[in-house]
Design a protein around this motif. Structure first.
Motif, short mmCIF file in Angstrom:
data_model
loop_
_atom_site.label_atom_id
_atom_site.label_comp_id
_atom_site.label_asym_id
_atom_site.label_seq_id
_atom_site.Cartn_x
_atom_site.Cartn_y
_atom_site.Cartn_z
N ASP A 113 0.83 -1.21 0.00
CA ASP A 113 0.00 0.00 0.00
C ASP A 113 0.87 1.26 0.00
N ASP A 114 1.92 1.25 0.82
CA ASP A 114 2.82 2.40 0.88
C ASP A 114 3.52 2.61 -0.46
N ALA A 115 4.03 1.54 -1.04
CA ALA A 115 4.73 1.63 -2.32
C ALA A 115 3.78 2.10 -3.43
N GLU A 116 2.56 1.60 -3.43
CA GLU A 116 1.60 2.02 -4.44
C GLU A 116 1.28 3.50 -4.32
N GLN A 117 1.07 3.97 -3.11
CA GLN A 117 0.78 5.39 -2.91
C GLN A 117 1.94 6.27 -3.38
N ARG A 118 3.16 5.85 -3.09
CA ARG A 118 4.33 6.61 -3.54
C ARG A 118 4.42 6.62 -5.06
N LEU A 119 4.17 5.47 -5.68
CA LEU A 119 4.24 5.38 -7.13
C LEU A 119 3.16 6.25 -7.78
N LEU A 120 1.93 6.17 -7.27
CA LEU A 120 0.86 6.97 -7.84
C LEU A 120 1.10 8.46 -7.63
N LYS A 121 1.69 8.83 -6.51
CA LYS A 121 2.05 10.23 -6.28
C LYS A 121 3.04 10.68 -7.35
N ARG A 122 4.04 9.86 -7.61
CA ARG A 122 5.04 10.18 -8.63
C ARG A 122 4.40 10.25 -10.02
N PHE A 123 3.50 9.32 -10.31
CA PHE A 123 2.78 9.35 -11.58
C PHE A 123 2.07 10.70 -11.75
N GLY A 124 1.54 11.23 -10.66
CA GLY A 124 0.84 12.51 -10.71
C GLY A 124 1.75 13.70 -10.91
N GLU A 125 3.03 13.51 -10.75
CA GLU A 125 4.01 14.60 -10.90
C GLU A 125 4.62 14.66 -12.29
N VAL A 126 4.39 13.67 -13.12
CA VAL A 126 5.01 13.59 -14.44
C VAL A 126 3.95 13.80 -15.51
N THR A 127 4.13 14.85 -16.32
CA THR A 127 3.18 15.07 -17.42
C THR A 127 3.66 14.33 -18.66
N ILE A 128 2.72 14.03 -19.51
CA ILE A 128 3.06 13.38 -20.77
C ILE A 128 3.75 14.38 -21.69
N GLY A 129 3.45 15.66 -21.49
CA GLY A 129 4.14 16.69 -22.25
C GLY A 129 5.64 16.67 -22.00
N GLU A 130 6.03 16.42 -20.75
CA GLU A 130 7.46 16.30 -20.43
C GLU A 130 8.09 15.16 -21.23
N LEU A 131 7.39 14.03 -21.28
CA LEU A 131 7.90 12.87 -22.03
C LEU A 131 8.01 13.19 -23.52
N SER A 132 7.00 13.88 -24.04
CA SER A 132 6.99 14.23 -25.45
C SER A 132 8.15 15.16 -25.79
N ARG A 133 8.41 16.14 -24.93
CA ARG A 133 9.54 17.05 -25.17
C ARG A 133 10.87 16.31 -25.08
N HIS A 134 10.96 15.35 -24.18
CA HIS A 134 12.18 14.55 -24.06
C HIS A 134 12.43 13.78 -25.36
N VAL A 135 11.38 13.21 -25.91
CA VAL A 135 11.51 12.48 -27.19
C VAL A 135 11.96 13.44 -28.28
N ALA A 136 11.33 14.61 -28.34
CA ALA A 136 11.68 15.59 -29.38
C ALA A 136 13.14 16.03 -29.26
N SER A 137 13.60 16.28 -28.04
CA SER A 137 14.99 16.72 -27.87
C SER A 137 15.96 15.58 -28.17
N SER A 138 15.57 14.35 -27.88
CA SER A 138 16.42 13.20 -28.20
C SER A 138 16.55 13.02 -29.70
N ARG A 139 15.48 13.28 -30.42
CA ARG A 139 15.52 13.17 -31.90
C ARG A 139 16.47 14.19 -32.48
#
Length: 142
Positions: A113-139
């Motif tokens: 339960d503790d690990a799941e709450q921490r993971l979901l909290k982290r999921f809430g801190e990462v936007t998909i836009g961040e991932l998309s920009r990372h891909v674009a800069s890597s390209r």
């Protein structure tokens, strides 16, 4: 127990959609994911219901982003997919009256339960836009 890879696959699709910038058909997405278009439509319907996608039927139609990816987190998509289990580890239920099983389950449940709450909290801190920009800069770097 098989793993649930829908979150990863939908992140893949959403980032491609962001880079494409226009409607994407279920057939195109199904080829991208090597799956059936019916599976794509079923999965994408949950994201549409949550307000992250829109769809238009017919010629020239397809799936489009309904929100900017900077407004959408990993947790948002996880929830739109029906909140699948994040861990495959489960509790024993062979003999619920067994004190040893009860103690082991209690310790595991608290830790999971503790690990799941921490993971979901982290999921809430990462936007998909961040991932998309990372891909674009890597390209650009290659």
């Amino acid at each position: 127990m098989p793993t649930d890879n829908r979150l990863s696959r939908m992140l893949h699709v959403l980032i491609h959609m962001d880079h494409i910038g226009g409607p994407v058909t279920s057939d195109t997405i199904s080829r991208m994911l090597d799956t059936n278009p019916v599976v794509v439509r079923r999965t994408m319907a949950g994201l549409r219901a949550a307000g992250y996608l829109t769809s238009v039927k017919g010629h020239g139609g397809g799936w489009t982003l309904a929100r900017r990816l900077d407004e959408v987190t990993l947790r948002d998509i996880h929830e739109a997919l029906g909140v699948p289990r994040v861990f495959a580890i489960g509790l024993a239920d062979d003999d619920p009256r067994c004190l040893i099983e009860q103690a082991a389950n209690h310790a595991l449940k608290d830790a999971l339960d503790d690990a799941e709450q921490r993971l979901l909290k982290r999921f809430g801190e990462v936007t998909i836009g961040e991932l998309s920009r990372h891909v674009a800069s890597s390209r650009k770097a290659t």
